[in-house]
Design a protein around this motif. Structure first.
Motif, PDB file in Angstrom:
ATOM      1  N   GLU A   1      -8.050   2.464   2.123  1.00 46.19           N
ATOM      2  CA  GLU A   1      -8.370   1.129   1.627  1.00 46.19           C
ATOM      3  C   GLU A   1      -7.427   0.086   2.227  1.00 46.19           C
ATOM      4  O   GLU A   1      -7.832  -1.029   2.544  1.00 46.19           O
TER       5      GLU A   1
ATOM      6  N   HIS B   1      -7.623   0.824 -10.059  1.00 45.57           N
ATOM      7  CA  HIS B   1      -7.636   2.172  -9.495  1.00 45.57           C
ATOM      8  C   HIS B   1      -7.228   3.225 -10.515  1.00 45.57           C
ATOM      9  O   HIS B   1      -7.774   4.327 -10.523  1.00 45.57           O
TER      10      HIS B   1
ATOM     11  N   MET C   1      -6.134   5.484  -0.955  1.00 52.55           N
ATOM     12  CA  MET C   1      -5.474   4.186  -1.012  1.00 52.55           C
ATOM     13  C   MET C   1      -5.051   3.724   0.374  1.00 52.55           C
ATOM     14  O   MET C   1      -5.174   2.535   0.713  1.00 52.55           O
TER      15      MET C   1
ATOM     16  N   ASP D   1      -1.665   5.068  -7.335  1.00 51.41           N
ATOM     17  CA  ASP D   1      -2.904   5.833  -7.381  1.00 51.41           C
ATOM     18  C   ASP D   1      -2.634   7.329  -7.492  1.00 51.41           C
ATOM     19  O   ASP D   1      -3.343   8.049  -8.205  1.00 51.41           O
TER      20      ASP D   1
ATOM     21  N   CYS E   1      -6.687  -5.022  -4.124  1.00 48.73           N
ATOM     22  CA  CYS E   1      -7.306  -3.889  -3.430  1.00 48.73           C
ATOM     23  C   CYS E   1      -6.839  -3.916  -1.977  1.00 48.73           C
ATOM     24  O   CYS E   1      -6.987  -4.920  -1.292  1.00 48.73           O
TER      25      CYS E   1
ATOM     26  N   TYR F   1      -3.562   9.429  -2.725  1.00 49.10           N
ATOM     27  CA  TYR F   1      -2.750   8.679  -1.765  1.00 49.10           C
ATOM     28  C   TYR F   1      -3.581   8.365  -0.522  1.00 49.10           C
ATOM     29  O   TYR F   1      -3.536   7.261   0.022  1.00 49.10           O
TER      30      TYR F   1
ATOM     31  N   GLY G   1       0.935   0.706  -4.095  1.00 49.28           N
ATOM     32  CA  GLY G   1      -0.439   1.052  -4.420  1.00 49.28           C
ATOM     33  C   GLY G   1      -0.750   2.537  -4.325  1.00 49.28           C
ATOM     34  O   GLY G   1      -1.369   3.118  -5.229  1.00 49.28           O
ATOM     35  N   ALA G   2      -0.343   3.175  -3.233  1.00 48.65           N
ATOM     36  CA  ALA G   2      -0.641   4.597  -3.062  1.00 48.65           C
ATOM     37  C   ALA G   2       0.158   5.450  -4.038  1.00 48.65           C
ATOM     38  O   ALA G   2      -0.328   6.480  -4.522  1.00 48.65           O
TER      39      ALA G   2
ATOM     40  N   CYS H   1       0.816  -1.207   0.000  1.00 46.99           N
ATOM     41  CA  CYS H   1       0.000   0.000   0.000  1.00 46.99           C
ATOM     42  C   CYS H   1       0.853   1.262   0.000  1.00 46.99           C
ATOM     43  O   CYS H   1       0.663   2.151  -0.834  1.00 46.99           O
TER      44      CYS H   1
END
Length: 478
Positions: free
Chosen positions: A270, A242, A267, A96, A235, A264, A92-93, A88
Protein backbone atom coordinates in the motif's frame (compact mmCIF):
# COMPACT_ATOMS: atom_id res chain seq x y z
CA UNK A 1 13.21 10.59 -10.46
CA UNK A 2 16.11 9.67 -8.18
CA UNK A 3 13.99 10.51 -5.12
CA UNK A 4 11.12 8.33 -6.32
CA UNK A 5 13.29 5.27 -6.94
CA UNK A 6 15.19 5.81 -3.68
CA UNK A 7 11.90 5.92 -1.78
CA UNK A 8 10.71 2.79 -3.57
CA UNK A 9 13.94 0.97 -2.68
CA UNK A 10 13.63 2.00 0.97
CA UNK A 11 10.11 0.59 1.18
CA UNK A 12 11.31 -2.73 -0.23
CA UNK A 13 14.32 -2.80 2.11
CA UNK A 14 12.02 -1.97 5.01
CA UNK A 15 10.03 -5.11 4.29
CA UNK A 16 13.09 -7.29 3.72
CA UNK A 17 14.90 -6.29 6.91
CA UNK A 18 12.74 -4.35 9.40
CA UNK A 19 9.76 -6.70 9.10
CA UNK A 20 11.99 -9.59 10.14
CA UNK A 21 13.13 -7.63 13.19
CA UNK A 22 9.50 -6.91 14.10
CA UNK A 23 8.66 -10.60 13.70
CA UNK A 24 11.59 -11.55 15.92
CA UNK A 25 10.47 -9.17 18.65
CA UNK A 26 6.91 -10.49 18.51
CA UNK A 27 8.06 -14.11 18.51
CA UNK A 28 6.21 -16.47 16.17
CA UNK A 29 5.51 -20.16 16.70
CA UNK A 30 4.15 -22.29 13.86
CA UNK A 31 3.49 -25.16 16.26
CA UNK A 32 0.59 -23.29 17.87
CA UNK A 33 -2.75 -23.89 16.08
CA UNK A 34 -4.20 -20.67 14.69
CA UNK A 35 -7.84 -19.63 15.31
CA UNK A 36 -8.69 -20.71 11.75
CA UNK A 37 -8.24 -24.31 12.93
CA UNK A 38 -8.90 -24.02 16.65
CA UNK A 39 -12.20 -22.13 16.21
CA UNK A 40 -13.18 -23.04 12.65
CA UNK A 41 -16.82 -22.16 11.94
CA UNK A 42 -16.89 -22.02 8.11
CA UNK A 43 -17.98 -18.37 8.26
CA UNK A 44 -15.23 -16.14 9.66
CA UNK A 45 -12.74 -18.75 10.89
CA UNK A 46 -11.69 -20.43 7.64
CA UNK A 47 -8.07 -21.33 6.71
CA UNK A 48 -6.73 -19.54 3.63
CA UNK A 49 -3.32 -19.38 1.96
CA UNK A 50 -1.04 -16.48 2.84
CA UNK A 51 -1.10 -14.99 -0.67
CA UNK A 52 -4.90 -14.83 -0.62
CA UNK A 53 -4.74 -13.28 2.83
CA UNK A 54 -2.20 -10.72 1.62
CA UNK A 55 -4.27 -9.64 -1.40
CA UNK A 56 -7.54 -9.56 0.55
CA UNK A 57 -5.86 -7.57 3.33
CA UNK A 58 -4.47 -5.18 0.71
CA UNK A 59 -7.88 -4.65 -0.85
CA UNK A 60 -9.57 -4.30 2.56
CA UNK A 61 -7.15 -1.68 3.84
CA UNK A 62 -6.59 0.15 0.58
CA UNK A 63 -9.59 0.80 -1.64
CA UNK A 64 -9.07 4.33 -2.89
CA UNK A 65 -7.29 5.46 0.27
CA UNK A 66 -3.68 5.26 -0.99
CA UNK A 67 -4.80 6.86 -4.27
CA UNK A 68 -7.00 9.77 -3.18
CA UNK A 69 -5.05 10.43 0.02
CA UNK A 70 -1.69 10.37 -1.76
CA UNK A 71 -2.90 12.69 -4.51
CA UNK A 72 -4.19 15.15 -1.92
CA UNK A 73 -1.01 14.75 0.14
CA UNK A 74 1.11 15.53 -2.94
CA UNK A 75 0.03 19.14 -2.48
CA UNK A 76 2.58 19.27 0.34
CA UNK A 77 5.37 18.59 -2.15
CA UNK A 78 8.18 15.99 -2.06
CA UNK A 79 8.04 15.91 1.73
CA UNK A 80 5.11 13.54 1.14
CA UNK A 81 7.67 10.94 -0.02
CA UNK A 82 9.40 11.11 3.36
CA UNK A 83 6.18 10.62 5.29
CA UNK A 84 5.05 7.69 3.13
CA UNK A 85 8.39 5.87 3.51
CA UNK A 86 9.07 6.57 7.19
CA UNK A 87 5.43 6.32 8.23
CA UNK A 88 4.89 3.06 6.38
CA UNK A 89 8.01 1.22 7.54
CA UNK A 90 8.20 2.34 11.17
CA UNK A 91 4.56 3.09 12.04
CA UNK A 92 1.93 1.79 9.62
CA UNK A 93 3.38 -1.65 8.92
CA UNK A 94 4.22 -2.14 12.62
CA UNK A 95 0.65 -1.09 13.47
CA UNK A 96 -0.82 -3.53 10.95
CA UNK A 97 1.44 -6.41 11.97
CA UNK A 98 0.62 -6.15 15.65
CA UNK A 99 -3.10 -5.60 15.07
CA UNK A 100 -3.23 -8.80 13.03
CA UNK A 101 -0.89 -10.93 15.12
CA UNK A 102 -2.33 -9.87 18.47
CA UNK A 103 -5.81 -10.63 17.17
CA UNK A 104 -4.59 -14.06 16.05
CA UNK A 105 -2.94 -14.72 19.43
CA UNK A 106 -6.19 -13.83 21.21
CA UNK A 107 -8.50 -16.09 19.22
CA UNK A 108 -9.31 -13.65 16.42
CA UNK A 109 -10.32 -10.88 18.84
CA UNK A 110 -11.53 -7.58 17.49
CA UNK A 111 -9.52 -4.40 18.04
CA UNK A 112 -11.66 -3.02 20.93
CA UNK A 113 -11.20 -6.28 22.84
CA UNK A 114 -7.43 -5.95 22.51
CA UNK A 115 -7.63 -2.36 23.75
CA UNK A 116 -9.64 -3.47 26.76
CA UNK A 117 -7.17 -6.22 27.59
CA UNK A 118 -4.09 -3.96 27.52
CA UNK A 119 -5.33 -0.40 28.11
CA UNK A 120 -8.30 -1.00 30.40
CA UNK A 121 -12.10 -1.00 30.31
CA UNK A 122 -12.46 2.78 29.94
CA UNK A 123 -10.25 2.83 26.88
CA UNK A 124 -12.21 -0.14 25.52
CA UNK A 125 -15.53 1.66 25.98
CA UNK A 126 -14.21 4.72 24.14
CA UNK A 127 -12.71 2.66 21.32
CA UNK A 128 -15.84 0.53 20.91
CA UNK A 129 -17.76 3.70 20.17
CA UNK A 130 -15.18 5.41 17.97
CA UNK A 131 -14.40 2.20 16.04
CA UNK A 132 -18.04 1.66 15.17
CA UNK A 133 -18.35 5.31 14.15
CA UNK A 134 -15.24 4.97 11.97
CA UNK A 135 -16.55 1.78 10.36
CA UNK A 136 -19.92 3.34 9.55
CA UNK A 137 -18.29 6.54 8.26
CA UNK A 138 -15.95 4.58 6.00
CA UNK A 139 -18.74 2.32 4.74
CA UNK A 140 -20.93 5.35 4.05
CA UNK A 141 -18.18 7.40 2.42
CA UNK A 142 -17.03 4.48 0.29
CA UNK A 143 -20.61 3.95 -0.86
CA UNK A 144 -21.60 7.52 -1.65
CA UNK A 145 -18.71 8.08 -4.07
CA UNK A 146 -19.33 5.02 -6.29
CA UNK A 147 -23.10 5.58 -6.24
CA UNK A 148 -22.61 9.16 -7.44
CA UNK A 149 -20.36 8.03 -10.30
CA UNK A 150 -22.77 5.26 -11.32
CA UNK A 151 -25.56 7.83 -11.46
CA UNK A 152 -23.41 10.10 -13.65
CA UNK A 153 -22.37 7.52 -16.27
CA UNK A 154 -25.47 5.26 -16.38
CA UNK A 155 -29.26 5.76 -16.41
CA UNK A 156 -29.39 4.36 -12.88
CA UNK A 157 -30.33 6.95 -10.26
CA UNK A 158 -28.20 7.66 -7.19
CA UNK A 159 -30.73 6.11 -4.81
CA UNK A 160 -31.12 2.94 -6.89
CA UNK A 161 -27.33 2.60 -7.08
CA UNK A 162 -27.15 3.06 -3.32
CA UNK A 163 -29.73 0.32 -2.72
CA UNK A 164 -27.90 -2.07 -5.06
CA UNK A 165 -24.56 -1.44 -3.34
CA UNK A 166 -26.04 -1.97 0.11
CA UNK A 167 -27.73 -5.14 -1.05
CA UNK A 168 -24.30 -6.41 -2.02
CA UNK A 169 -22.88 -5.22 1.32
CA UNK A 170 -25.37 -7.29 3.29
CA UNK A 171 -24.74 -10.40 1.18
CA UNK A 172 -20.94 -10.03 1.48
CA UNK A 173 -21.21 -9.44 5.23
CA UNK A 174 -23.16 -12.58 6.06
CA UNK A 175 -21.57 -15.03 3.59
CA UNK A 176 -18.59 -17.17 4.70
CA UNK A 177 -15.38 -15.31 3.95
CA UNK A 178 -14.10 -17.97 1.55
CA UNK A 179 -17.24 -17.98 -0.65
CA UNK A 180 -17.17 -14.43 -2.02
CA UNK A 181 -14.32 -12.41 -0.50
CA UNK A 182 -11.87 -15.32 -0.66
CA UNK A 183 -12.60 -15.99 -4.33
CA UNK A 184 -12.97 -12.55 -5.89
CA UNK A 185 -10.96 -10.15 -3.71
CA UNK A 186 -7.50 -11.58 -4.41
CA UNK A 187 -8.11 -10.83 -8.09
CA UNK A 188 -9.34 -7.32 -7.33
CA UNK A 189 -6.32 -6.73 -5.07
CA UNK A 190 -4.03 -7.80 -7.91
CA UNK A 191 -5.83 -5.36 -10.25
CA UNK A 192 -5.30 -2.52 -7.75
CA UNK A 193 -1.57 -3.29 -7.69
CA UNK A 194 -1.40 -3.68 -11.48
CA UNK A 195 -3.12 -0.30 -11.94
CA UNK A 196 -0.50 1.43 -9.79
CA UNK A 197 2.43 -0.31 -11.50
CA UNK A 198 1.05 0.57 -14.94
CA UNK A 199 0.80 4.23 -13.94
CA UNK A 200 4.35 4.14 -12.55
CA UNK A 201 5.81 2.64 -15.74
CA UNK A 202 3.92 5.08 -17.96
CA UNK A 203 5.02 7.97 -15.77
CA UNK A 204 8.69 6.99 -15.98
CA UNK A 205 8.54 6.85 -19.79
CA UNK A 206 6.31 9.92 -20.20
CA UNK A 207 9.25 12.29 -20.34
CA UNK A 208 7.81 14.44 -17.56
CA UNK A 209 10.42 15.27 -14.90
CA UNK A 210 9.66 13.79 -11.49
CA UNK A 211 10.39 16.13 -8.58
CA UNK A 212 13.52 15.36 -6.58
CA UNK A 213 13.74 16.09 -2.89
CA UNK A 214 15.74 19.26 -2.18
CA UNK A 215 15.65 21.86 0.56
CA UNK A 216 14.22 24.40 -1.87
CA UNK A 217 11.23 22.30 -2.96
CA UNK A 218 10.74 20.20 0.17
CA UNK A 219 7.43 21.84 0.94
CA UNK A 220 6.08 24.50 -1.42
CA UNK A 221 2.97 26.44 -0.42
CA UNK A 222 1.50 27.57 2.88
CA UNK A 223 -0.08 24.38 4.18
CA UNK A 224 1.50 23.41 7.52
CA UNK A 225 3.05 19.95 7.33
CA UNK A 226 2.42 19.21 11.00
CA UNK A 227 -0.07 17.74 11.68
CA UNK A 228 -2.06 17.99 8.43
CA UNK A 229 0.15 15.80 6.23
CA UNK A 230 -0.04 12.88 8.67
CA UNK A 231 -3.83 12.91 8.52
CA UNK A 232 -4.12 13.64 4.80
CA UNK A 233 -1.89 10.70 3.86
CA UNK A 234 -3.03 7.94 6.20
CA UNK A 235 -3.50 4.96 3.87
CA UNK A 236 0.02 4.38 2.59
CA UNK A 237 1.64 5.59 5.82
CA UNK A 238 -0.47 4.65 8.87
CA UNK A 239 -4.22 4.19 9.13
CA UNK A 240 -6.34 3.10 12.08
CA UNK A 241 -8.91 1.60 9.76
CA UNK A 242 -6.42 -1.19 9.10
CA UNK A 243 -6.53 -2.53 12.65
CA UNK A 244 -10.28 -3.00 12.30
CA UNK A 245 -9.70 -5.08 9.16
CA UNK A 246 -6.76 -7.18 10.34
CA UNK A 247 -8.88 -9.51 12.54
CA UNK A 248 -10.81 -10.58 9.42
CA UNK A 249 -7.62 -12.09 7.99
CA UNK A 250 -6.20 -13.07 11.40
CA UNK A 251 -9.07 -15.56 11.59
CA UNK A 252 -7.96 -17.20 8.33
CA UNK A 253 -4.19 -17.61 8.89
CA UNK A 254 -2.76 -21.10 8.53
CA UNK A 255 0.41 -20.41 10.54
CA UNK A 256 2.00 -17.58 12.49
CA UNK A 257 4.92 -16.99 10.12
CA UNK A 258 2.38 -15.97 7.46
CA UNK A 259 1.69 -12.81 9.46
CA UNK A 260 4.77 -10.95 8.23
CA UNK A 261 3.84 -11.56 4.59
CA UNK A 262 0.17 -10.78 5.12
CA UNK A 263 0.11 -7.76 7.44
CA UNK A 264 3.50 -6.08 7.14
CA UNK A 265 3.67 -7.04 3.46
CA UNK A 266 0.24 -5.65 2.54
CA UNK A 267 1.06 -2.35 4.25
CA UNK A 268 4.33 -1.99 2.34
CA UNK A 269 2.49 -2.70 -0.93
CA UNK A 270 0.00 0.00 0.00
CA UNK A 271 2.93 2.33 0.70
CA UNK A 272 4.26 1.62 -2.80
CA UNK A 273 0.84 2.43 -4.29
CA UNK A 274 0.66 5.69 -2.34
CA UNK A 275 4.20 6.59 -3.40
CA UNK A 276 3.32 6.07 -7.07
CA UNK A 277 0.18 8.20 -6.92
CA UNK A 278 1.88 10.97 -4.94
CA UNK A 279 4.61 11.07 -7.59
CA UNK A 280 1.99 11.00 -10.35
CA UNK A 281 0.11 13.93 -8.82
CA UNK A 282 3.22 16.10 -8.56
CA UNK A 283 4.69 15.04 -11.93
CA UNK A 284 1.68 14.93 -14.24
CA UNK A 285 0.50 18.44 -13.34
CA UNK A 286 4.04 19.90 -13.29
CA UNK A 287 4.13 20.69 -9.60
CA UNK A 288 1.86 21.42 -6.69
CA UNK A 289 0.29 24.55 -8.23
CA UNK A 290 -0.99 22.61 -11.23
CA UNK A 291 -2.13 19.76 -9.01
CA UNK A 292 -3.97 22.18 -6.73
CA UNK A 293 -5.84 23.65 -9.69
CA UNK A 294 -6.76 20.17 -10.95
CA UNK A 295 -8.03 19.11 -7.54
CA UNK A 296 -10.10 22.27 -7.24
CA UNK A 297 -11.64 21.65 -10.66
CA UNK A 298 -12.37 17.92 -10.55
CA UNK A 299 -11.52 16.62 -7.11
CA UNK A 300 -9.43 13.49 -6.50
CA UNK A 301 -11.56 11.36 -8.84
CA UNK A 302 -11.09 13.85 -11.66
CA UNK A 303 -7.34 13.91 -11.11
CA UNK A 304 -7.10 10.10 -11.05
CA UNK A 305 -9.23 9.80 -14.19
CA UNK A 306 -7.16 12.38 -16.09
CA UNK A 307 -3.84 10.77 -15.12
CA UNK A 308 -5.05 7.26 -15.95
CA UNK A 309 -6.64 8.09 -19.30
CA UNK A 310 -3.75 10.28 -20.48
CA UNK A 311 -1.00 7.89 -19.46
CA UNK A 312 -2.74 4.59 -20.22
CA UNK A 313 -5.28 5.43 -22.92
CA UNK A 314 -8.54 3.49 -23.19
CA UNK A 315 -7.30 0.83 -20.78
CA UNK A 316 -6.49 3.58 -18.30
CA UNK A 317 -10.01 4.93 -18.56
CA UNK A 318 -11.46 1.49 -17.91
CA UNK A 319 -9.15 0.96 -14.94
CA UNK A 320 -9.95 4.40 -13.53
CA UNK A 321 -13.71 3.86 -13.69
CA UNK A 322 -13.29 0.34 -12.35
CA UNK A 323 -11.16 1.61 -9.49
CA UNK A 324 -13.39 4.51 -8.51
CA UNK A 325 -16.47 2.26 -8.44
CA UNK A 326 -15.29 -1.20 -7.38
CA UNK A 327 -12.42 -0.51 -4.98
CA UNK A 328 -14.36 1.70 -2.52
CA UNK A 329 -17.20 -0.82 -2.49
CA UNK A 330 -14.86 -3.65 -1.55
CA UNK A 331 -13.53 -1.56 1.34
CA UNK A 332 -17.01 -0.49 2.40
CA UNK A 333 -18.31 -4.03 2.64
CA UNK A 334 -15.43 -5.21 4.83
CA UNK A 335 -15.92 -2.11 6.99
CA UNK A 336 -19.50 -3.25 7.52
CA UNK A 337 -18.29 -6.81 8.15
CA UNK A 338 -15.84 -5.53 10.77
CA UNK A 339 -18.54 -3.46 12.48
CA UNK A 340 -20.74 -6.59 12.53
CA UNK A 341 -17.91 -8.55 14.16
CA UNK A 342 -17.27 -5.78 16.72
CA UNK A 343 -20.97 -5.53 17.60
CA UNK A 344 -21.13 -9.33 17.73
CA UNK A 345 -18.39 -9.38 20.37
CA UNK A 346 -20.19 -6.66 22.34
CA UNK A 347 -23.47 -8.58 22.55
CA UNK A 348 -22.00 -12.09 22.65
CA UNK A 349 -22.82 -12.49 26.36
CA UNK A 350 -26.49 -11.87 25.67
CA UNK A 351 -26.97 -12.98 22.07
CA UNK A 352 -25.22 -15.77 20.19
CA UNK A 353 -24.40 -14.72 16.61
CA UNK A 354 -24.02 -18.17 15.09
CA UNK A 355 -25.99 -18.83 11.90
CA UNK A 356 -26.74 -16.61 8.90
CA UNK A 357 -30.08 -15.34 10.23
CA UNK A 358 -28.57 -14.15 13.51
CA UNK A 359 -25.64 -12.58 11.64
CA UNK A 360 -28.17 -10.76 9.44
CA UNK A 361 -30.03 -9.48 12.50
CA UNK A 362 -26.74 -8.05 13.81
CA UNK A 363 -25.92 -6.49 10.44
CA UNK A 364 -29.21 -4.68 9.78
CA UNK A 365 -28.95 -2.20 12.73
CA UNK A 366 -25.53 -1.20 11.37
CA UNK A 367 -26.57 -1.04 7.72
CA UNK A 368 -29.54 1.29 8.28
CA UNK A 369 -27.62 4.31 9.71
CA UNK A 370 -24.80 3.68 7.23
CA UNK A 371 -27.31 3.85 4.36
CA UNK A 372 -28.67 7.20 5.50
CA UNK A 373 -25.18 8.63 6.10
CA UNK A 374 -24.29 7.63 2.54
CA UNK A 375 -26.83 10.16 1.28
CA UNK A 376 -24.68 12.94 2.78
CA UNK A 377 -22.03 14.62 0.62
CA UNK A 378 -18.95 12.37 0.26
CA UNK A 379 -16.40 15.12 0.93
CA UNK A 380 -18.18 16.09 4.16
CA UNK A 381 -18.08 12.50 5.40
CA UNK A 382 -14.41 12.08 4.46
CA UNK A 383 -13.36 15.12 6.50
CA UNK A 384 -14.53 13.35 9.66
CA UNK A 385 -12.97 10.03 8.74
CA UNK A 386 -9.43 11.49 8.90
CA UNK A 387 -9.05 12.36 12.59
CA UNK A 388 -11.18 9.44 13.80
CA UNK A 389 -9.02 7.12 11.73
CA UNK A 390 -5.75 8.35 13.22
CA UNK A 391 -7.08 8.27 16.79
CA UNK A 392 -7.83 4.57 16.29
CA UNK A 393 -4.29 4.07 14.90
CA UNK A 394 -2.82 5.78 17.95
CA UNK A 395 -4.74 3.56 20.35
CA UNK A 396 -3.61 0.46 18.45
CA UNK A 397 0.03 1.51 18.74
CA UNK A 398 -0.37 2.06 22.48
CA UNK A 399 -2.11 -1.33 22.77
CA UNK A 400 0.84 -2.98 21.02
CA UNK A 401 3.25 -1.09 23.29
CA UNK A 402 1.53 -2.33 26.43
CA UNK A 403 1.49 -5.86 25.02
CA UNK A 404 5.26 -5.67 24.49
CA UNK A 405 5.86 -4.10 27.90
CA UNK A 406 3.85 -6.75 29.72
CA UNK A 407 5.71 -9.48 27.87
CA UNK A 408 9.11 -7.87 28.51
CA UNK A 409 9.79 -7.30 24.84
CA UNK A 410 11.35 -4.40 22.94
CA UNK A 411 8.45 -1.93 23.30
CA UNK A 412 10.13 1.02 21.56
CA UNK A 413 9.22 -0.29 18.10
CA UNK A 414 5.60 0.69 18.75
CA UNK A 415 6.09 3.13 21.62
CA UNK A 416 7.99 5.75 19.59
CA UNK A 417 5.46 5.87 16.72
CA UNK A 418 2.68 5.88 19.36
CA UNK A 419 4.13 9.06 20.89
CA UNK A 420 4.47 10.60 17.43
CA UNK A 421 0.85 9.85 16.49
CA UNK A 422 -0.35 11.08 19.88
CA UNK A 423 1.20 14.43 19.00
CA UNK A 424 -0.52 14.39 15.60
CA UNK A 425 -4.05 13.70 16.80
CA UNK A 426 -3.73 15.86 19.93
CA UNK A 427 -2.98 18.95 17.86
CA UNK A 428 -5.11 18.17 14.82
CA UNK A 429 -8.46 18.16 16.61
CA UNK A 430 -7.79 21.66 17.97
CA UNK A 431 -6.40 23.11 14.72
CA UNK A 432 -8.41 21.51 11.89
CA UNK A 433 -11.54 23.21 10.47
CA UNK A 434 -13.61 20.10 11.23
CA UNK A 435 -12.27 20.24 14.79
CA UNK A 436 -12.14 23.32 17.04
CA UNK A 437 -10.45 25.51 14.38
CA UNK A 438 -8.08 27.24 16.81
CA UNK A 439 -5.04 29.33 15.93
CA UNK A 440 -2.07 27.20 14.94
CA UNK A 441 0.19 28.16 17.85
CA UNK A 442 -2.57 27.69 20.44
CA UNK A 443 -3.42 24.26 19.04
CA UNK A 444 0.31 23.38 19.07
CA UNK A 445 0.62 24.31 22.75
CA UNK A 446 -2.45 22.31 23.77
CA UNK A 447 -1.37 19.34 21.69
CA UNK A 448 2.11 19.44 23.21
CA UNK A 449 0.73 19.47 26.76
CA UNK A 450 -1.49 16.45 26.03
CA UNK A 451 1.40 14.61 24.38
CA UNK A 452 3.71 15.37 27.33
CA UNK A 453 1.12 13.95 29.73
CA UNK A 454 0.92 10.76 27.67
CA UNK A 455 4.73 10.51 27.55
CA UNK A 456 4.84 10.75 31.35
CA UNK A 457 2.25 7.96 31.55
CA UNK A 458 4.41 5.90 29.18
CA UNK A 459 7.47 6.48 31.36
CA UNK A 460 5.52 5.32 34.40
CA UNK A 461 4.46 2.15 32.56
CA UNK A 462 8.07 1.45 31.60
CA UNK A 463 9.12 1.68 35.24
CA UNK A 464 6.17 -0.43 36.35
CA UNK A 465 6.89 -3.18 33.83
CA UNK A 466 10.65 -3.15 34.13
CA UNK A 467 11.89 -6.71 33.49
CA UNK A 468 13.24 -8.67 36.42
CA UNK A 469 16.82 -9.93 36.48
CA UNK A 470 15.64 -13.30 35.19
CA UNK A 471 14.44 -11.83 31.89
CA UNK A 472 16.95 -8.97 31.59
CA UNK A 473 19.32 -10.91 29.36
CA UNK A 474 16.58 -12.00 26.96
CA UNK A 475 15.13 -8.47 26.85
CA UNK A 476 18.47 -6.85 26.11
CA UNK A 477 19.34 -9.47 23.46
CA UNK A 478 16.36 -8.40 21.38
Amino acid sequence: MITFFAALALLILGYVFYSKFIEKVFGVDDQTPTPAYAQGDNVDFVPMSWWKGNLIQLLNIAGLGPIYGAVAGALYGPVAFIWIVVGCIFAGAVHDYFSGMMSMRHGGAQFPSLVGRYLGKHAKAFINGISLVLMLLVAAAFTAGPAQLIAQITPVSFMVALVLIFGYFIVATILPINQLIGRIYPLLGAILLFMAIAVAVALVFSGKPMPNLTFSNLHPGDLPIWPLLMVTISCGAISGFHCTQSPIIARTMKKETDGRKIFYGAMVIEGVIALIWAAAGMTFFSGTDGLGAALAAGGPSGVVNEISITLLGTMGGILAIFGVIILPITTGDTALRSSRMILGELVSKFYKTDGKLKILLITIPLAIPTFFMATIDYTFLWRYVGWTNQVVATFMLWTATMYLLKNYKFHWISGVPAVFMTGVVSMYIFYAPEGLNMEYHIAAIIGSVITLAVVLWYAAQIIRHRPSKEVDSEYEAV
